[in-house]
Design a protein around this motif. Structure first.
Motif, PDB file in Angstrom:
ATOM      1  N   SER A 175       0.821  -1.210   0.000  1.00 25.90           N
ATOM      2  CA  SER A 175       0.000   0.000   0.000  1.00 25.90           C
ATOM      3  C   SER A 175       0.855   1.261   0.000  1.00 25.90           C
ATOM      4  CB  SER A 175      -0.939  -0.008   1.205  1.00 25.90           C
ATOM      5  OG  SER A 175      -0.206  -0.004   2.418  1.00 25.90           O
ATOM      6  N   HIS A 176       1.983   1.213   0.705  1.00 25.99           N
ATOM      7  CA  HIS A 176       2.856   2.401   0.722  1.00 25.99           C
ATOM      8  C   HIS A 176       3.637   2.537  -0.586  1.00 25.99           C
ATOM      9  CE1 HIS A 176       2.020   3.587   4.770  1.00 25.99           C
ATOM     10  NE2 HIS A 176       2.416   2.436   5.275  1.00 25.99           N
ATOM     11  N   SER A 177       3.979   1.410  -1.207  1.00 29.61           N
ATOM     12  CA  SER A 177       4.833   1.468  -2.390  1.00 29.61           C
ATOM     13  C   SER A 177       4.143   2.109  -3.591  1.00 29.61           C
ATOM     14  CB  SER A 177       5.303   0.054  -2.758  1.00 29.61           C
ATOM     15  OG  SER A 177       4.210  -0.739  -3.167  1.00 29.61           O
ATOM     16  N   VAL A 178       2.798   2.139  -3.612  1.00 28.25           N
ATOM     17  CA  VAL A 178       2.099   2.717  -4.757  1.00 28.25           C
ATOM     18  C   VAL A 178       1.970   4.230  -4.655  1.00 28.25           C
ATOM     19  CG1 VAL A 178       0.782   0.597  -5.137  1.00 28.25           C
ATOM     20  CG2 VAL A 178      -0.186   2.395  -3.692  1.00 28.25           C
ATOM     21  N   VAL A 179       2.418   4.818  -3.565  1.00 24.14           N
ATOM     22  CA  VAL A 179       2.279   6.274  -3.388  1.00 24.14           C
ATOM     23  C   VAL A 179       3.206   7.028  -4.330  1.00 24.14           C
ATOM     24  CG1 VAL A 179       2.573   8.184  -1.775  1.00 24.14           C
ATOM     25  CG2 VAL A 179       1.537   6.026  -1.002  1.00 24.14           C
ATOM     26  N   SER A 180       4.450   6.597  -4.411  1.00 27.35           N
ATOM     27  CA  SER A 180       5.410   7.301  -5.248  1.00 27.35           C
ATOM     28  C   SER A 180       6.573   6.376  -5.578  1.00 27.35           C
ATOM     29  CB  SER A 180       5.944   8.553  -4.530  1.00 27.35           C
ATOM     30  OG  SER A 180       6.732   8.161  -3.410  1.00 27.35           O
ATOM     31  N   LYS A 181       7.370   6.754  -6.576  1.00 27.03           N
ATOM     32  CA  LYS A 181       8.542   5.964  -6.936  1.00 27.03           C
ATOM     33  C   LYS A 181       9.556   5.929  -5.791  1.00 27.03           C
ATOM     34  CE  LYS A 181       8.309   6.557 -11.960  1.00 27.03           C
ATOM     35  NZ  LYS A 181       9.021   7.045 -13.174  1.00 27.03           N
ATOM     36  N   GLU A 182       9.613   7.032  -5.045  1.00 31.65           N
ATOM     37  CA  GLU A 182      10.545   7.085  -3.922  1.00 31.65           C
ATOM     38  C   GLU A 182      10.159   6.063  -2.855  1.00 31.65           C
ATOM     39  OE1 GLU A 182      12.262  10.234  -0.582  1.00 31.65           O
ATOM     40  OE2 GLU A 182      10.656  10.828  -1.962  1.00 31.65           O
ATOM     41  N   PHE A 183       8.863   6.005  -2.523  1.00 32.91           N
ATOM     42  CA  PHE A 183       8.403   5.036  -1.530  1.00 32.91           C
ATOM     43  C   PHE A 183       8.573   3.606  -2.045  1.00 32.91           C
ATOM     44  CE2 PHE A 183       5.276   7.786   1.132  1.00 32.91           C
ATOM     45  CZ  PHE A 183       6.356   8.577   1.511  1.00 32.91           C
ATOM     46  N   LEU A 184       8.339   3.394  -3.348  1.00 24.28           N
ATOM     47  CA  LEU A 184       8.541   2.068  -3.940  1.00 24.28           C
ATOM     48  C   LEU A 184       9.985   1.624  -3.778  1.00 24.28           C
ATOM     49  CD1 LEU A 184       7.569  -0.325  -5.638  1.00 24.28           C
ATOM     50  CD2 LEU A 184       8.107   1.018  -7.689  1.00 24.28           C
ATOM     51  N   SER A 185      10.908   2.546  -4.019  1.00 21.71           N
ATOM     52  CA  SER A 185      12.331   2.228  -3.879  1.00 21.71           C
ATOM     53  C   SER A 185      12.681   1.850  -2.439  1.00 21.71           C
ATOM     54  CB  SER A 185      13.175   3.425  -4.328  1.00 21.71           C
ATOM     55  OG  SER A 185      14.542   3.196  -4.081  1.00 21.71           O
ATOM     56  N   ILE A 186      12.099   2.574  -1.484  1.00 21.55           N
ATOM     57  CA  ILE A 186      12.395   2.305  -0.072  1.00 21.55           C
ATOM     58  C   ILE A 186      11.835   0.955   0.351  1.00 21.55           C
ATOM     59  CG2 ILE A 186      11.979   3.081   2.294  1.00 21.55           C
ATOM     60  CD1 ILE A 186      11.901   5.963   1.169  1.00 21.55           C
ATOM     61  N   THR A 187      10.572   0.668  -0.026  1.00 14.11           N
ATOM     62  CA  THR A 187       9.974  -0.617   0.360  1.00 14.11           C
ATOM     63  C   THR A 187      10.668  -1.789  -0.332  1.00 14.11           C
ATOM     64  OG1 THR A 187       8.277  -0.331  -1.352  1.00 14.11           O
ATOM     65  CG2 THR A 187       7.720   0.355   0.887  1.00 14.11           C
ATOM     66  N   ASN A 188      11.184  -1.570  -1.542  1.00 15.03           N
ATOM     67  CA  ASN A 188      11.941  -2.625  -2.217  1.00 15.03           C
ATOM     68  C   ASN A 188      13.185  -3.006  -1.434  1.00 15.03           C
ATOM     69  OD1 ASN A 188      10.167  -2.879  -4.329  1.00 15.03           O
ATOM     70  ND2 ASN A 188      11.324  -1.567  -5.738  1.00 15.03           N
ATOM     71  N   ARG A 189      13.798  -2.017  -0.792  1.00 17.37           N
ATOM     72  CA  ARG A 189      15.004  -2.303  -0.007  1.00 17.37           C
ATOM     73  C   ARG A 189      14.681  -3.078   1.267  1.00 17.37           C
ATOM     74  NH1 ARG A 189      16.408   3.100  -1.198  1.00 17.37           N
ATOM     75  NH2 ARG A 189      16.059   3.704   0.966  1.00 17.37           N
ATOM     76  N   LEU A 190      13.422  -2.983   1.737  1.00 14.86           N
ATOM     77  CA  LEU A 190      13.032  -3.692   2.959  1.00 14.86           C
ATOM     78  C   LEU A 190      12.719  -5.158   2.711  1.00 14.86           C
ATOM     79  CD1 LEU A 190      10.682  -1.060   4.628  1.00 14.86           C
ATOM     80  CD2 LEU A 190      13.020  -1.634   5.258  1.00 14.86           C
TER      81      LEU A 190
ATOM     82  N   PHE B 270      17.612  -8.235  -8.944  1.00  7.62           N
ATOM     83  CA  PHE B 270      18.506  -8.004  -7.807  1.00  7.62           C
ATOM     84  C   PHE B 270      18.854  -6.527  -7.630  1.00  7.62           C
ATOM     85  CE2 PHE B 270      19.888 -12.566  -8.702  1.00  7.62           C
ATOM     86  CZ  PHE B 270      19.015 -13.063  -7.757  1.00  7.62           C
ATOM     87  N   GLN B 271      18.740  -5.747  -8.690  1.00  7.21           N
ATOM     88  CA  GLN B 271      18.895  -4.300  -8.537  1.00  7.21           C
ATOM     89  C   GLN B 271      17.676  -3.706  -7.847  1.00  7.21           C
ATOM     90  OE1 GLN B 271      19.737  -2.863 -12.503  1.00  7.21           O
ATOM     91  NE2 GLN B 271      21.956  -2.916 -12.170  1.00  7.21           N
ATOM     92  N   ARG B 272      16.502  -4.275  -8.152  1.00 11.77           N
ATOM     93  CA  ARG B 272      15.279  -3.765  -7.530  1.00 11.77           C
ATOM     94  C   ARG B 272      15.222  -4.148  -6.051  1.00 11.77           C
ATOM     95  NH1 ARG B 272       8.973  -5.295  -9.091  1.00 11.77           N
ATOM     96  NH2 ARG B 272       8.037  -3.993  -7.460  1.00 11.77           N
ATOM     97  N   PHE B 273      15.648  -5.367  -5.720  1.00 17.27           N
ATOM     98  CA  PHE B 273      15.621  -5.845  -4.335  1.00 17.27           C
ATOM     99  C   PHE B 273      17.053  -6.144  -3.877  1.00 17.27           C
ATOM    100  CE2 PHE B 273      11.716  -7.490  -6.457  1.00 17.27           C
ATOM    101  CZ  PHE B 273      10.802  -6.667  -5.826  1.00 17.27           C
ATOM    102  N   PRO B 274      17.804  -5.131  -3.492  1.00 15.16           N
ATOM    103  CA  PRO B 274      19.240  -5.313  -3.212  1.00 15.16           C
ATOM    104  C   PRO B 274      19.555  -6.007  -1.890  1.00 15.16           C
ATOM    105  CG  PRO B 274      18.581  -3.051  -2.762  1.00 15.16           C
ATOM    106  CD  PRO B 274      17.385  -3.720  -3.340  1.00 15.16           C
ATOM    107  N   ASN B 275      18.569  -6.112  -0.987  1.00  9.88           N
ATOM    108  CA  ASN B 275      18.859  -6.660   0.343  1.00  9.88           C
ATOM    109  C   ASN B 275      18.253  -8.036   0.570  1.00  9.88           C
ATOM    110  OD1 ASN B 275      20.324  -4.350   1.185  1.00  9.88           O
ATOM    111  ND2 ASN B 275      18.404  -3.275   1.577  1.00  9.88           N
TER     112      ASN B 275
END
Length: 480
Positions: free
Chosen positions: A38-53, A75-80
């Motif tokens: 739900s948070h990742s659809v708000v903005s590209k910035e939030f999508l990037s942050i949730t992808n790292r989690l 693996f670039q999208r989900f680096p962790n």
């Protein structure tokens, strides 16, 4: 200039947003994914942050064409990512996939192969282990013939392994008559082993179990379900060699004063509950996977209680009665109870249960299709999480629940088609500490009305709202 200044004023570093998201999530796996989505659809910035989690990733069958480029994007999208599952691959594709994955600087701790009937991908795992040296958990299931050479290869390739799953793997036949064991070399090679799954190894006998428990000094959890040659005496003898064991899954029962967790594939008699309550006084968790009907209540001994047991899963019990409800008197300090898919639960039976288990904090009644709580007249002030998904409860039942369980923090009403905004109002007014409410597919709840009402509740931190219904869409068009 003013806009730029305001943007800088409200700027938060990504690390702060990560802490915010982690704070907003809760323990339930589905809920955790829903919050991030739900948070990742708000903005590209939030999508990037949730992808790292995100820590786990499943890779299904991929075309060999441009495989490296596809993996690079993932693996670039989900680096962790620390946990990876490879699903439904044949042996050739698995070797190729592992060779490609080994080219990325991953810090994986868990690798799982699922949905594939094949041999161990030796070449791929060899390349993988040379590049990725952090693996502590490796899981296979339904492997084609496996032998001691395979076991020593795995041990040599992944010396840090603490968890190994080999459920329903087929050992090699020798001369078509006997089946050599893989358990003895396993117990010698994996000296750091803490968890092992050998379910379905039907050659497993008491002698091999003794070797396993004796040699694996750090073993804490073992799954031995469907190991048909094990006996009560053999398990009792082996348990004496494993003082660190905390969780054991098997199909028979024996005394063990240190055991803390126990899983039964099938439970048929109430008497068995009182037996292992007496024999295993340190038990704090019991899971019953299947139960056609609890019988032999007459042989049930209710005088021996287990104050240590905190979690009980009674899922898929086909019928609960007033008599069989007596089993819960054994566990006066029960905190977590799972009764999903259970039949015959009425309001009166729930009152009887809740009087015996007055310390419950987490109660799962999902898929209890005959559930009727309108007769329930008993306070459960300590209950924090209540799952009523896929039940027939209505507004009247919600009114009763909101008064009886006023301390609720989380309420799941997914697919409860008889609930309307009137029921939601009762919950919001009486459950003043509510933090999470799930109204997914509650088609008779007006999304707009419920949103306004829920947003006015300061305690709520996560709302999974129903889809907008026709009436709300009609009002929206008229107002515009």
């Amino acid at each position: 200039m003013a806009a730029a200044a305001a943007a800088n004023l409200f700027y938060l570093p990504d690390e702060c947003w990560e802490h915010v998201y982690k704070f907003l999530t809760y323990d339930d796996d589905d809920g955790y994914r829903q919050v991030l989505k739900s948070h990742s659809v708000v903005s590209k910035e939030f999508l990037s942050i949730t992808n790292r989690l995100r820590k786990s990733l499943t890779i299904g069958t991929q075309s060999r064409h441009h495989l490296y480029e596809r993996l690079l994007i993932l693996f670039q999208r989900f680096p962790n990512i620390t946990s990876l599952t490879l699903s439904h691959y044949c042996i050739g594709d698995l070797n190729n996939l592992l060779l490609q994955i080994s080219q990325f600087p991953l810090k994986l701790t868990s690798l799982t192969f699922s949905g594939s009937r094949c041999t161990i991908p030796i070449n791929g795992l060899r390349a993988f282990s040379q590049k990725i040296t952090t693996l502590t958990s490796l899981t296979f299931s339904n492997l084609d013939p496996i032998n001691s050479t395979d076991i020593f290869f795995i041990a040599g390739s992944f010396p840090l392994l603490e968890e190994l799953g080999l459920s329903y793997c087929i050992p090699y036949s020798r001369h078509g008559t006997s089946i050599p064991s893989i358990v003895e070399p396993l117990s010698l090679a994996f000296f750091k082993l803490r968890k092992v799954n050998l379910s379905g190894h039907d050659y497993m006998d008491d002698k091999l179990l003794f070797h396993l428990f004796k040699n694996c000094k750090l073993l804490e959890e073992a799954n031995l379900s469907h190991c048909i040659q094990l006996t009560n005496a053999g398990i009792a003898s082996a348990l004496l060699e494993s003082p660190t064991l905390k969780s054991l899954t098997f199909d028979i029962l024996e005394e063990c004063p240190t055991l803390k967790s126990l899983t039964f594939d099938i439970l048929e008699e109430c008497a068995m509950l009182s037996t292992f309550t007496r024999n295993c006084p340190s038990l704090n968790e019991i899971k019953v996977q299947s139960c056609t009907r609890l019988n032999n209540v007459k042989n049930f001994n209710s005088s021996i209680v287990n104050p240590e047991l905190k979690s009980l899963s009674f899922a898929n019990v086909c019928w609960l009665t007033k008599e069989t409800m007596k089993v819960f008197v054994l566990f006066p300090n029960l905190v977590r109870l799972d009764l999903r898919w259970c039949s015959g639960i009425s309001g009166k039976l729930m009152c009887q249960l809740l009087r015996m288990c007055c310390k419950l904090r987490h109660l799962n009644l999902s898929y209890c299709l005959e559930l009727n709580v309108s007769e329930m007249n008993f306070e459960v002030p300590k209950l924090e999480v209540l799952n009523l998904a896929n039940t027939s409860i209505d507004d009247k039942a919600l009114h009763v629940i909101s008064k009886s369980c006023c301390g609720l923090l989380q309420l799941i009403l997914e697919n409860c088609y008889n609930v309307t905004e009137r029921g939601v109002k009762h919950v919001v007014e009486n459950c003043t500490q509510l933090r999470v409410i799930n109204l997914t597919n509650c088609l008779n709840v007006d999304a707009d009305v419920s949103a306004l009402r829920l947003l006015s509740t300061r305690s709520l931190k996560n709302i999974v709202a129903p889809p907008p219904n026709r009436s709300s869409n009609k009002r929206r068009r008229n107002s515009s």
